[in-house]
Each structure stands twice: as C-alpha cells, then as structure tokens.
Enzyme design. Structure first.
Site, PDB file in Angstrom:
ATOM      1  N   LYS A   1     -45.140 -69.612  34.019  1.00  0.00           N
ATOM      2  CA  LYS A   1     -45.946 -68.738  34.867  1.00  0.00           C
ATOM      3  C   LYS A   1     -47.215 -68.270  34.161  1.00  0.00           C
ATOM      4  O   LYS A   1     -48.253 -68.051  34.800  1.00  0.00           O
ATOM      5  CB  LYS A   1     -45.108 -67.544  35.328  1.00  0.00           C
ATOM      6  CG  LYS A   1     -43.957 -67.927  36.255  1.00  0.00           C
ATOM      7  CD  LYS A   1     -44.450 -68.631  37.515  1.00  0.00           C
ATOM      8  CE  LYS A   1     -43.337 -68.861  38.524  1.00  0.00           C
ATOM      9  NZ  LYS A   1     -43.819 -69.481  39.773  1.00  0.00           N
TER      10      LYS A   1
ATOM     11  N   TYR B   1     -39.423 -69.855  31.804  1.00  0.00           N
ATOM     12  CA  TYR B   1     -40.021 -69.386  33.055  1.00  0.00           C
ATOM     13  C   TYR B   1     -41.316 -68.616  32.787  1.00  0.00           C
ATOM     14  O   TYR B   1     -42.335 -68.845  33.448  1.00  0.00           O
ATOM     15  CB  TYR B   1     -39.024 -68.501  33.794  1.00  0.00           C
ATOM     16  CG  TYR B   1     -39.473 -68.037  35.157  1.00  0.00           C
ATOM     17  CD1 TYR B   1     -39.416 -68.896  36.250  1.00  0.00           C
ATOM     18  CD2 TYR B   1     -39.935 -66.739  35.357  1.00  0.00           C
ATOM     19  CE1 TYR B   1     -39.823 -68.470  37.506  1.00  0.00           C
ATOM     20  CE2 TYR B   1     -40.338 -66.314  36.610  1.00  0.00           C
ATOM     21  CZ  TYR B   1     -40.284 -67.174  37.687  1.00  0.00           C
ATOM     22  OH  TYR B   1     -40.689 -66.751  38.933  1.00  0.00           O
TER      23      TYR B   1
END
Length: 259
Positions: A171, A167
C-alpha cells in the site's frame, strides 16, 4: 437539481457516458465503489478473480437500480491477462474513462514467520496488479487525453501495521506509484490519485472480537469505524469533473486516524 458550483459537489448523473473499470469489485469496498459509480451514470466493469457469482450479484444489483454493468474476470497480478482484459473492454466499449485499482489481498504474519509466498502474493496483487492495469490502459488515456485513475491504498501504507509488513509495503508502494504516474501523465489531462481508507466495516473487521474492535476505536479520533460507502463517495468525487485540478494526492478517509 444541480449545484451552481461544480467543485466540492457531486452532481446527479455526472458520469453518464463514462466507462469505469473497478478491480476487486465483487465485495466490500469495491462493491460499494462499483454501485456508486453506476448510480452516477457510468457503465461499470465489475472485475473479479475469485467468485463470479458474487460479481454477478453486484451486476444484478446495479441493473435492478437502472444502471449498466458487466462482470469481467481477470487476475490483475497477471500482466498478459490484464492486457487481454483491456483489449476486450476497448473492443466492446471503445474507451475507458475511469480506472479504480481496488483489488487486494492479505496474508498477515509476523516478519519472522512470513513466507516468501505470503509476501509475493500480496505485492503481486496489490501493487503489481495496479501497475498492470495502469500500464495497459495508459496508452488509451493518452490517446483520448483524459482519464481518472484512483488507487485504493490504506492507512497501513502510511502508518505501518504490525503483522502486515507485506500489506503495508504494497500500500505504501501504491502511493509511490500514484505520485510517479501522476507526474508522467498530468500534462495530458490525466489525473491519478490515491484514497487511503482507515478501518472500514468489511468482512474482516466484522469478524473481530469485541476487545479488538474497542482497541481499533481508541485509535480513531472520530470514535467509529467507517463504511464502504465513505470510500465510494470519495472515489465518485475523484472520478468526476470536480477533481479535474487534483492529481498526485493521497486522500485519507480514516476518521482522523493518520493525522
């Protein structure tokens, strides 16, 4: 009543006549963004991949408030499907003025246990999905010599987070994508920015134990968890004319967490 200075303000109805595509808009932050854009007059395409029912609920809420919205299904990780989605939207509406890349998934795990599928799924949706939509819409932005792209990154992409290497990487990659595309398109009047939320009250954070919640609050100088509307208001600003001289930026909405 309109403010005399268009900057640092959000004027009522400032997005009237604009068309906005919001990915992952059936719940949480995406839902709040779709509602906020519609409130300012934009016709909002509420993208979903999982639940059409939830997306239709968002559309209904917007229409009940006097706004315009439509639910559009598409897995943003699918390059060809994104191309078809954009073609269909252009055929019906003639233009897209605002793109909000909010669609995201998590598959948390420690790096020693993370599977290839867990890593690929998160990168394909969170990062490649944003590439796909930008790639297919950029030709239309260039033709009209205008457009606002807002990518929803995360504090995790700036600071990292244990158990979220996939994740956080997605990002952080979104920030790099934002800056590179902003440099490419700036000369054509297209603004590309990212918003990096901190811990926001969503289904995920609401399910945390009291101990975990207290631990999060200790990391936030303002001492409180943010709301989806906090992110939505920043997106509205970036989508409007008050941000016409802002591009390639990462704006933190995190209660001071990453400062």
């Amino acid at each position: 009543m309109e403010e005399s200075n268009k900057f640092f303000s959000i004027q009522a109805g400032q997005l009237t006549g604009k068309v906005a595509l919001v990915t992952g808009a059936s719940r949480g932050i995406g839902r709040a963004i779709a509602q906020a854009l519609a409130k300012q007059g934009a016709a909002v395409l509420v993208n979903y991949n999982g639940s059409r029912e939830r997306a239709l609920e968002v559309v209904d809420e917007i229409e009940q408030s006097g706004g315009q919205a439509e639910a559009v299904g598409c897995d943003v990780a699918d390059f060809a499907a994104c191309g078809k989605l954009v073609e269909d939207i252009i055929a019906k509406y003639g233009h897209v003025d605002i793109l909000v890349n909010n669609a995201g998934v998590t598959r948390d795990n420690l790096i020693l246990r993370m599977t290839e599928e867990e890593y690929d799924k998160v990168l394909d949706t969170n990062l490649k999905g944003a590439f796909n939509t930008i790639r297919h819409l950029s030709r239309y932005f260039l033709k009209q010599r205008s457009g606002k792209v807002i990518n929803i990154s995360s504090v995790s992409g700036v600071m990292g987070n244990a158990g979220q290497s996939n994740y956080s990487a997605s990002k952080a990659g979104l920030i790099g994508l934002t800056k590179s595309v902003a440099r490419e398109l700036a000369g054509k009047g297209i603004c590309v920015n990212a918003v990096a939320p901190g811990y926001i009250s969503t289904d995920m954070t609401d399910a945390l134990s009291e101990k975990a919640r207290e631990g999060l609050l200790q990391m936030i100088p303002m001492g409180k968890i943010g709301q989806p509307e906090d992110i939505a208001q920043m997106v509205v600003f970036l989508a409007g004319s008050g941000s016409d001289y802002i591009t390639g930026q990462v704006i933190h909405v995190d209660g001071g967490m990453a400062m």
